[in-house]
Design a protein around this motif. Structure first.
Motif, PDB file in Angstrom:
ATOM      1  N   ARG A   1       0.838  -1.211   0.000  1.00 49.37           N
ATOM      2  CA  ARG A   1       0.000   0.000   0.000  1.00 49.37           C
ATOM      3  C   ARG A   1       0.871   1.258   0.000  1.00 49.37           C
ATOM      4  O   ARG A   1       0.614   2.236   0.707  1.00 49.37           O
ATOM      5  N   SER A   2       1.902   1.185  -0.786  1.00 49.73           N
ATOM      6  CA  SER A   2       2.856   2.299  -0.882  1.00 49.73           C
ATOM      7  C   SER A   2       3.501   2.274  -2.255  1.00 49.73           C
ATOM      8  O   SER A   2       3.787   1.200  -2.792  1.00 49.73           O
ATOM      9  N   ARG A   3       3.749   3.459  -2.820  1.00 45.86           N
ATOM     10  CA  ARG A   3       4.418   3.545  -4.115  1.00 45.86           C
ATOM     11  C   ARG A   3       5.928   3.747  -3.947  1.00 45.86           C
ATOM     12  O   ARG A   3       6.642   4.014  -4.914  1.00 45.86           O
ATOM     13  N   VAL A   4       6.410   3.602  -2.725  1.00 43.75           N
ATOM     14  CA  VAL A   4       7.846   3.568  -2.431  1.00 43.75           C
ATOM     15  C   VAL A   4       8.074   2.358  -1.534  1.00 43.75           C
ATOM     16  O   VAL A   4       7.465   2.235  -0.474  1.00 43.75           O
ATOM     17  N   PHE A   5       8.936   1.427  -1.959  1.00 49.56           N
ATOM     18  CA  PHE A   5       9.127   0.206  -1.190  1.00 49.56           C
ATOM     19  C   PHE A   5      10.552  -0.315  -1.380  1.00 49.56           C
ATOM     20  O   PHE A   5      11.274   0.120  -2.275  1.00 49.56           O
ATOM     21  N   LEU A   6      10.926  -1.270  -0.546  1.00 55.24           N
ATOM     22  CA  LEU A   6      12.279  -1.823  -0.533  1.00 55.24           C
ATOM     23  C   LEU A   6      12.277  -3.255  -1.066  1.00 55.24           C
ATOM     24  O   LEU A   6      11.387  -4.044  -0.764  1.00 55.24           O
ATOM     25  N   ALA A   7      13.277  -3.576  -1.877  1.00 55.50           N
ATOM     26  CA  ALA A   7      13.512  -4.956  -2.325  1.00 55.50           C
ATOM     27  C   ALA A   7      14.998  -5.077  -2.635  1.00 55.50           C
ATOM     28  O   ALA A   7      15.747  -4.084  -2.565  1.00 55.50           O
ATOM     29  N   ARG A   8      15.455  -6.275  -2.951  1.00 52.68           N
ATOM     30  CA  ARG A   8      16.866  -6.474  -3.300  1.00 52.68           C
ATOM     31  C   ARG A   8      16.980  -6.640  -4.808  1.00 52.68           C
ATOM     32  O   ARG A   8      16.382  -7.540  -5.388  1.00 52.68           O
ATOM     33  N   LEU A   9      17.768  -5.760  -5.438  1.00 52.24           N
ATOM     34  CA  LEU A   9      17.961  -5.783  -6.883  1.00 52.24           C
ATOM     35  C   LEU A   9      19.452  -5.767  -7.182  1.00 52.24           C
ATOM     36  O   LEU A   9      20.197  -4.959  -6.615  1.00 52.24           O
ATOM     37  N   MET A  10      19.909  -6.659  -8.051  1.00 52.26           N
ATOM     38  CA  MET A  10      21.331  -6.799  -8.362  1.00 52.26           C
ATOM     39  C   MET A  10      22.130  -6.981  -7.074  1.00 52.26           C
ATOM     40  O   MET A  10      23.220  -6.458  -6.900  1.00 52.26           O
ATOM     41  N   ASN A  11      21.507  -7.743  -6.157  1.00 55.74           N
ATOM     42  CA  ASN A  11      22.066  -8.084  -4.854  1.00 55.74           C
ATOM     43  C   ASN A  11      22.393  -6.853  -4.007  1.00 55.74           C
ATOM     44  O   ASN A  11      23.300  -6.889  -3.183  1.00 55.74           O
ATOM     45  N   ARG A  12      21.647  -5.784  -4.206  1.00 56.67           N
ATOM     46  CA  ARG A  12      21.822  -4.562  -3.416  1.00 56.67           C
ATOM     47  C   ARG A  12      20.450  -4.136  -2.878  1.00 56.67           C
ATOM     48  O   ARG A  12      19.472  -4.110  -3.639  1.00 56.67           O
ATOM     49  N   PRO A  13      20.337  -3.810  -1.582  1.00 55.86           N
ATOM     50  CA  PRO A  13      19.072  -3.249  -1.090  1.00 55.86           C
ATOM     51  C   PRO A  13      18.702  -2.027  -1.931  1.00 55.86           C
ATOM     52  O   PRO A  13      19.510  -1.112  -2.095  1.00 55.86           O
ATOM     53  N   THR A  14      17.493  -2.022  -2.482  1.00 51.25           N
ATOM     54  CA  THR A  14      17.117  -1.004  -3.450  1.00 51.25           C
ATOM     55  C   THR A  14      15.732  -0.460  -3.151  1.00 51.25           C
ATOM     56  O   THR A  14      14.786  -1.217  -2.929  1.00 51.25           O
ATOM     57  N   VAL A  15      15.642   0.859  -3.152  1.00 50.81           N
ATOM     58  CA  VAL A  15      14.364   1.535  -2.970  1.00 50.81           C
ATOM     59  C   VAL A  15      13.714   1.703  -4.345  1.00 50.81           C
ATOM     60  O   VAL A  15      14.315   2.285  -5.244  1.00 50.81           O
ATOM     61  N   PHE A  16      12.504   1.188  -4.495  1.00 54.15           N
ATOM     62  CA  PHE A  16      11.749   1.349  -5.735  1.00 54.15           C
ATOM     63  C   PHE A  16      10.861   2.579  -5.610  1.00 54.15           C
ATOM     64  O   PHE A  16      10.063   2.688  -4.675  1.00 54.15           O
ATOM     65  N   VAL A  17      11.019   3.495  -6.543  1.00 55.23           N
ATOM     66  CA  VAL A  17      10.312   4.778  -6.511  1.00 55.23           C
ATOM     67  C   VAL A  17       9.253   4.767  -7.605  1.00 55.23           C
ATOM     68  O   VAL A  17       9.577   4.730  -8.793  1.00 55.23           O
ATOM     69  N   CYS A  18       7.985   4.799  -7.212  1.00 59.06           N
ATOM     70  CA  CYS A  18       6.883   4.645  -8.167  1.00 59.06           C
ATOM     71  C   CYS A  18       5.853   5.773  -8.063  1.00 59.06           C
ATOM     72  O   CYS A  18       4.750   5.651  -8.607  1.00 59.06           O
ATOM     73  N   SER A  19       6.188   6.851  -7.383  1.00 56.21           N
ATOM     74  CA  SER A  19       5.275   7.989  -7.267  1.00 56.21           C
ATOM     75  C   SER A  19       5.918   9.235  -7.849  1.00 56.21           C
ATOM     76  O   SER A  19       7.147   9.357  -7.888  1.00 56.21           O
ATOM     77  N   VAL A  20       5.081  10.165  -8.307  1.00 56.50           N
ATOM     78  CA  VAL A  20       5.589  11.418  -8.869  1.00 56.50           C
ATOM     79  C   VAL A  20       6.368  12.197  -7.814  1.00 56.50           C
ATOM     80  O   VAL A  20       7.466  12.713  -8.077  1.00 56.50           O
ATOM     81  N   LYS A  21       5.826  12.276  -6.615  1.00 51.26           N
ATOM     82  CA  LYS A  21       6.473  13.073  -5.566  1.00 51.26           C
ATOM     83  C   LYS A  21       7.858  12.537  -5.232  1.00 51.26           C
ATOM     84  O   LYS A  21       8.840  13.295  -5.156  1.00 51.26           O
TER      85      LYS A  21
END
Length: 407
Positions: free
Chosen positions: A36-56
């Motif tokens: 329920r958030s357009r900003v979330f955390l996952a692991r990408l290319m074996n690095r903790p990565t913040v996914f940014v999916c909102s305009v703000k």
């Protein structure tokens, strides 16, 4: 500061790169709904990565002052010093204007009746002729062998860059990455020869700029002539033709409202951005969208989801060009398909002019429709967005054309 929703999991085992690359749009949609958030955390290319999916959050990442360093995953030189980057950008920006913009129109007019059903391939060829002609003074009709050689090398370079970075050579076989490195070396030889011996146009002016070191000009030319630009142009032009298939209203609206095509192209870019997004690395502890970001974390903005943020765009999944003269008027700067802020694509103005000219040409001279009418238009989003099954379109030349209004 609130805790980032999601989890980076454990090293290697918790990596979600394969899931993301298989279906980046589905990956993000699923987690936006789950957290329920357009900003979330996952692991990408074996690095903790913040996914940014909102305009703000994307605006804060790309236009703010957060110490997130740009990282570009191609083998070209990129400056992380803000002062160096600004000085270089000012030097190069002057080349993407004036005669460069004017001459880009000639390439569209030369194509004449070369439009055919395989639109993506035609548009990609047109984009290739544009970049090699503008940046290297290599014209397809004047130097066909050199043009084809560079085109093939650019394709090999591109395909290798998006493959696994494994440099392996054995008799009768080389890895894609190894082939890309060989292609890069050959391209660099051609580029250096041009910089030393060709004083005309873009390449001649670039060679005369006071750049930081002797390899800078050739490194940047390598990026400018890469397959990236033709594929981006092909992506946007393909999406434009598909969006307008059977839509006569656009042609009527364009004649009634001179800036209507601009709104159409904004909507095409919003719904079908050519690139999935871009990545940054935090070079110190930072904050983003009200969350703490640790040093070394990645942050990736996803253009598709940013452009469909329901807080900014009503009916975000619908093709509505009129939104840009209504609720979203003046908000063009929230689009990030070509980046945004001080590190946005330096050639965006050239891209805008070229797209407008190509689309005006098509609208003035042709009507078109899907042939056959029923086709699978499901998009794939990596490495460049386009329908997974290349669409076929029939172009019909208009018997009479109305005066072209390009104001």
């Amino acid at each position: 500061m609130s805790k980032l929703p999601g989890s980076a999991g454990v090293s290697v085992l918790g990596d979600k790169s394969l899931d993301f690359y298989r279906d980046p749009v589905g990956f993000c949609r699923e987690r936006i709904e789950k957290h329920r958030s357009r900003v979330f955390l996952a692991r990408l290319m074996n690095r903790p990565t913040v996914f940014v999916c909102s305009v703000k959050a994307a605006t804060e990442l790309l236009c703010g002052t957060s110490p997130l360093r740009q990282r570009l995953y191609v083998r070209v030189q990129v400056y992380t010093s803000e002062l160096e980057a600004c000085l270089l950008r000012l030097s190069l920006a002057s080349l993407f204007s004036g005669s460069c913009l004017e001459s880009s129109r000639d390439y569209i007019n030369r194509y004449g009746s070369r439009w055919n059903s395989s639109v993506y391939s035609v548009f990609k060829r047109l984009g290739t002729e544009l970049v090699l002609g503008l940046f290297l003074n290599v014209q397809a009709e004047e130097q066909p062998e050199l043009f084809e050689e560079i085109s093939q090398l650019c394709t090999q370079h591109w395909h290798g860059l998006i493959s696994a970075p494994v440099n392996v050579k054995v008799p009768l076989w080389s890895s894609g990455f190894s082939t890309a490195l060989d292609a890069r070396d050959k391209l660099m030889d051609i580029i250096k020869d041009k910089l030393e011996n060709d004083t005309r146009g873009f390449v001649g002016t670039l060679a005369s700029l006071p750049l930081p070191n002797s390899s800078c000009a050739s490194q940047h030319l390598l990026l400018f002539i890469s397959a990236l630009i033709p594929k981006a142009l092909a992506s946007l032009l393909t999406s434009f033709t598909l969006a307008l298939c059977g839509n006569e209203q656009v042609h009527k609206q364009r004649q009634k409202y001179p800036d209507y095509l601009h709104r159409v192209l904004l909507e095409v870019q919003r719904l079908w951005p050519p690139f999935i997004g871009g990545r940054r690395i935090a070079n110190q502890d930072s904050t983003l969208a009200g969350h703490n970001i640790s040093k070394g974390y990645g942050a990736i903005y996803i253009s598709y989801t940013v452009h469909r943020d329901p807080e900014v765009f009503q009916q975000p999944d619908k093709f509505l060009p009129e939104r840009w003269s209504g609720r979203n008027a003046g908000q063009e700067n929230v689009l990030c398909s070509l980046g945004n802020g001080p590190r946005s694509c330096i050639g965006s103005k050239l891209t805008d002019v070229f797209l407008k000219e190509a689309c005006l040409y098509l609208l003035k001279h042709y009507s078109w429709s899907l042939d056959p009418p029923s086709q699978d238009l499901e998009y794939k989003w990596l490495p460049v967005s386009r329908p997974a099954s290349l669409p076929t379109i029939t172009f019909t030349q208009l018997a009479q054309t109305s005066p072209d209004n390009t104001s």
